[in-house]
Scaffold this motif. Structure first.
Motif, PDB file in Angstrom:
ATOM      1  N   ARG A   1       0.839  -1.201   0.000  1.00  0.00           N
ATOM      2  CA  ARG A   1       0.000   0.000   0.000  1.00  0.00           C
ATOM      3  C   ARG A   1       0.877   1.255   0.000  1.00  0.00           C
ATOM      4  N   ALA A   2       0.524   2.210  -0.860  1.00  0.00           N
ATOM      5  CA  ALA A   2       1.378   3.388  -1.059  1.00  0.00           C
ATOM      6  C   ALA A   2       1.518   4.212   0.213  1.00  0.00           C
ATOM      7  N   LYS A   3       0.444   4.377   0.964  1.00  0.00           N
ATOM      8  CA  LYS A   3       0.536   5.183   2.187  1.00  0.00           C
ATOM      9  C   LYS A   3       1.462   4.518   3.195  1.00  0.00           C
ATOM     10  N   CYS A   4       1.307   3.224   3.381  1.00  0.00           N
ATOM     11  CA  CYS A   4       2.164   2.497   4.321  1.00  0.00           C
ATOM     12  C   CYS A   4       3.622   2.580   3.887  1.00  0.00           C
ATOM     13  N   ALA A   5       3.873   2.355   2.594  1.00  0.00           N
ATOM     14  CA  ALA A   5       5.244   2.356   2.097  1.00  0.00           C
ATOM     15  C   ALA A   5       5.885   3.737   2.190  1.00  0.00           C
ATOM     16  N   THR A   6       5.100   4.787   1.920  1.00  0.00           N
ATOM     17  CA  THR A   6       5.623   6.149   2.011  1.00  0.00           C
ATOM     18  C   THR A   6       5.973   6.496   3.443  1.00  0.00           C
ATOM     19  N   LEU A   7       5.060   6.183   4.375  1.00  0.00           N
ATOM     20  CA  LEU A   7       5.312   6.500   5.782  1.00  0.00           C
ATOM     21  C   LEU A   7       6.458   5.668   6.337  1.00  0.00           C
ATOM     22  N   GLU A   8       6.606   4.429   5.866  1.00  0.00           N
ATOM     23  CA  GLU A   8       7.721   3.620   6.362  1.00  0.00           C
ATOM     24  C   GLU A   8       9.056   4.232   5.949  1.00  0.00           C
ATOM     25  N   ALA A   9       9.174   4.618   4.696  1.00  0.00           N
ATOM     26  CA  ALA A   9      10.428   5.217   4.235  1.00  0.00           C
ATOM     27  C   ALA A   9      10.710   6.516   4.980  1.00  0.00           C
ATOM     28  N   PHE A  10       9.687   7.327   5.163  1.00  0.00           N
ATOM     29  CA  PHE A  10       9.862   8.580   5.892  1.00  0.00           C
ATOM     30  C   PHE A  10      10.216   8.320   7.354  1.00  0.00           C
TER      31      PHE A  10
END
Length: 363
Positions: A163-172
């Protein structure tokens, strides 16, 4: 019998993870082994929409979303992810950039090279967050429900979350972990113990404010650190004085300000438990610096999303990343854009009509 052995082995592994020193002995991620979930608490203080947190308006993170970004209960969250699978990578925790002027086993250039490794690692994570945000929206700029949902909860492990939101927040979150550790593991904001001579067991403190210009994750320039900047050398036996590869060097054990109590609403830091953290207000300085830096990095990520994807899409991405129900909460932004376009077209049409009426009629 086999099941009992498996349970016993699992318990032994858990005890070992809690007790063992390592780069994860940074701002804490769990409520055990002397840790008090310091990463979670300072992240909440910096970015949570909770009343009195210091963050307000549409750019703070709502409760369900901040639960994943900061972690909660037994969940490490995005900011705690490096303590689950990057334990042995000094770059993920800004370790090993140690240096003291005078007779010292490493040069300033060697220390700066380790700092560059940390900065490059965090820039890579920051860039991943910008890249992965692309998947939040569809081709027409609409928020994609399958990409922003938080049920089931996001999993903070590399290569496991689509999921894009999960992946974005994980990287951040992984980038935030490193910049927060910079303040706990370095002498950027602290002071030396005035009762002891300055040296590898008591490096000088710089007493500098946050945010640090060294932590520009949007840029690509090499850092230009102060000559006396140091982070701690880490080894499996993390001691003062240093042993093994950290012999005669500034150690993580001697320099860190990792442990203490942090109010997750105000960011107030009290009751430090590390030697360096108990000198003056060093622990409070490290926490305050980390909170300020966390807010700066979120501001920088927002700016980068707008630059990369344009104002309309970038702002909609920011909304999707911070809201618990972005499909509904951010739909107004889609509508506003459509209304603006429609209004513009209407003005053009009315103008054209009026102009045509003013033209003289030829007989």
């Amino acid at each position: 019998m086999v099941r009992r052995v498996g349970v016993l082995l699992g318990l032994l592994v858990l005890v070992g993870l809690v007790a063992a020193p390592g780069p994860a002995a940074a701002f804490g991620t769990i409520d055990a082994g002397g840790q008090s979930r310091e990463h979670e608490r300072l992240t909440r203080a910096a970015l949570s929409c909770a009343a009195g947190s210091g963050a307000s308006g549409p750019d703070c993170f709502q409760p369900g979303t901040v639960d994943y970004l900061a972690g909660h209960g037994h969940e490490f969250g995005a900011v705690g992810a490096p303590d689950s699978d990057e334990l042995s990578d000094p770059a993920a925790h800004c370790d090993d950039a140690d240096y003291v002027a005078g007779a010292y086993p490493r040069t300033r250039d060697q220390a700066t090279a380790a700092l560059v490794d940390c900065l490059n690692h965090l820039r890579m994570r920051f860039g991943e967050a910008v890249d992965r945000a692309r998947g939040l929206l569809g081709p027409d700029g609409e928020v994609l429900p399958t990409e922003v949902g938080l049920h089931p909860e996001c999993r903070s492990r590399e290569q496991r979350e689509d999921r894009a939101k999960c992946a974005t927040l994980e990287a951040f979150g992984r980038a935030l972990h490193g910049v927060q550790d910079f303040y706990a593991h370095s002498n950027w904001a602290d002071e030396a113990d005035p009762a002891r001579p300055v040296g590898d067991e008591n490096p000088p403190g710089l007493g500098l404010p946050a945010p640090s210009p060294l932590l520009d994750l949007r840029g690509s320039a090499a850092p230009d650190p102060p000559a006396a900047l140091s982070t701690g050398c880490w080894a499996p036996r993390d001691e003062v004085p240093g042993v093994g590869p950290c012999e005669l060097r500034v150690t993580h054990a001697g320099l860190n300000k990792d442990r203490g109590q942090i109010d997750p609403t105000t960011g107030a830091a009290t009751a430090p438990t590390t030697a360096r953290g108990m000198v003056g207000d060093n622990f409070a300085r490290a926490v305050s610096g980390a909170v300020t830096e966390t807010r700066r990095q979120w501001q920088d990520l927002r700016s980068e999303l707008v630059v990369r994807y344009g104002t309309d899409r970038g702002e909609r991405m920011i909304c999707a990343l911070t809201r618990d129900d972005p499909v509904n909460d951010c739909a107004g932004r889609n509508l506003a854009a459509a209304v603006a376009v429609g209004a513009g077209l209407a003005v053009v049409a009315i103008g054209a009509f009026l102009w045509s009426r003013r033209r003289p009629v030829r007989r």
